[in-house]
Motif scaffolding. Sequence first.
Motif, PDB file in Angstrom:
ATOM      1  N   ILE A 283       0.783  -1.021   0.009  1.00  0.00           N
ATOM      2  CA  ILE A 283      -0.075   0.242   0.132  1.00  0.00           C
ATOM      3  C   ILE A 283       0.853   1.134   0.177  1.00  0.00           C
ATOM      4  CG2 ILE A 283      -1.667   1.351   1.298  1.00  0.00           C
ATOM      5  CD1 ILE A 283      -2.862  -1.483   2.344  1.00  0.00           C
ATOM      6  N   GLN A 284       2.065   1.077   0.883  1.00  0.00           N
ATOM      7  CA  GLN A 284       2.695   2.514   0.888  1.00  0.00           C
ATOM      8  C   GLN A 284       3.555   2.607  -0.365  1.00  0.00           C
ATOM      9  OE1 GLN A 284       4.957   1.680   4.633  1.00  0.00           O
ATOM     10  NE2 GLN A 284       3.460   2.747   5.661  1.00  0.00           N
ATOM     11  N   GLN A 285       4.025   1.750  -1.202  1.00  0.00           N
ATOM     12  CA  GLN A 285       4.651   1.786  -2.402  1.00  0.00           C
ATOM     13  C   GLN A 285       3.804   2.281  -3.493  1.00  0.00           C
ATOM     14  OE1 GLN A 285       6.363  -1.993  -2.811  1.00  0.00           O
ATOM     15  NE2 GLN A 285       8.082  -1.570  -1.525  1.00  0.00           N
ATOM     16  N   ASN A 286       2.582   1.865  -3.114  1.00  0.00           N
ATOM     17  CA  ASN A 286       1.640   2.330  -4.332  1.00  0.00           C
ATOM     18  C   ASN A 286       1.016   3.497  -4.213  1.00  0.00           C
ATOM     19  OD1 ASN A 286       2.334   0.180  -6.191  1.00  0.00           O
ATOM     20  ND2 ASN A 286       1.492  -1.089  -4.736  1.00  0.00           N
ATOM     21  N   CYS A 287       0.914   4.287  -3.001  1.00  0.00           N
ATOM     22  CA  CYS A 287       0.303   5.197  -2.626  1.00  0.00           C
ATOM     23  C   CYS A 287       0.797   6.459  -3.356  1.00  0.00           C
ATOM     24  CB  CYS A 287       0.561   5.444  -1.047  1.00  0.00           C
ATOM     25  SG  CYS A 287      -0.626   6.979  -0.264  1.00  0.00           S
ATOM     26  N   ARG A 288      -0.383   7.397  -3.526  1.00  0.00           N
ATOM     27  CA  ARG A 288       0.098   8.758  -4.007  1.00  0.00           C
ATOM     28  C   ARG A 288       0.045   9.729  -2.608  1.00  0.00           C
ATOM     29  NH1 ARG A 288      -0.504  10.177  -9.671  1.00  0.00           N
ATOM     30  NH2 ARG A 288      -1.159   8.230 -10.662  1.00  0.00           N
ATOM     31  N   HIS A 289       1.273   9.850  -2.216  1.00  0.00           N
ATOM     32  CA  HIS A 289       1.309  10.396  -0.750  1.00  0.00           C
ATOM     33  C   HIS A 289       0.895  11.745  -0.651  1.00  0.00           C
ATOM     34  CE1 HIS A 289       3.577   6.813   0.469  1.00  0.00           C
ATOM     35  NE2 HIS A 289       4.538   7.038  -0.514  1.00  0.00           N
ATOM     36  N   ILE A 290       0.127  12.169   0.603  1.00  0.00           N
ATOM     37  CA  ILE A 290      -0.173  13.362   0.699  1.00  0.00           C
ATOM     38  C   ILE A 290       0.512  13.749   2.148  1.00  0.00           C
ATOM     39  CG2 ILE A 290      -2.038  15.079   1.363  1.00  0.00           C
ATOM     40  CD1 ILE A 290      -3.846  13.448  -0.474  1.00  0.00           C
ATOM     41  N   PHE A 291       1.645  14.378   2.094  1.00  0.00           N
ATOM     42  CA  PHE A 291       2.601  14.498   3.204  1.00  0.00           C
ATOM     43  C   PHE A 291       2.168  15.586   4.242  1.00  0.00           C
ATOM     44  CE2 PHE A 291       5.713  12.275   0.502  1.00  0.00           C
ATOM     45  CZ  PHE A 291       5.830  11.252   1.352  1.00  0.00           C
ATOM     46  N   LEU A 292       1.953  15.440   5.561  1.00  0.00           N
ATOM     47  CA  LEU A 292       2.071  16.412   6.555  1.00  0.00           C
ATOM     48  C   LEU A 292       3.561  16.659   7.185  1.00  0.00           C
ATOM     49  CD1 LEU A 292       0.249  18.299   8.536  1.00  0.00           C
ATOM     50  CD2 LEU A 292       0.344  16.228   9.959  1.00  0.00           C
TER      51      LEU A 292
END
Length: 66
Positions: free
Chosen positions: A38-47
């Motif tokens: 999941i983490q490898q394929n996520c389009r991250h939204i970082f805080l």
Amino acid sequence: MDLEFIADENGQDIRLLTSEIVLLQEKIQQLKGRIETIQQNCRHIFLETPVMRTCQKCGFSESTYY
């Protein structure tokens, strides 16, 4: 105060608990693999903070302190 002694004459409880631990450890490894995917394929939204940033969607974290 004396501790109560519980006899497990044939070791059945020990074997059952040990096999349950093994099954749970395997389940943990499977779940860690799913999280990693999941983490490898996520389009991250970082805080972001001054020392790290964490994805709000998947929980991926990395240090920004170099």
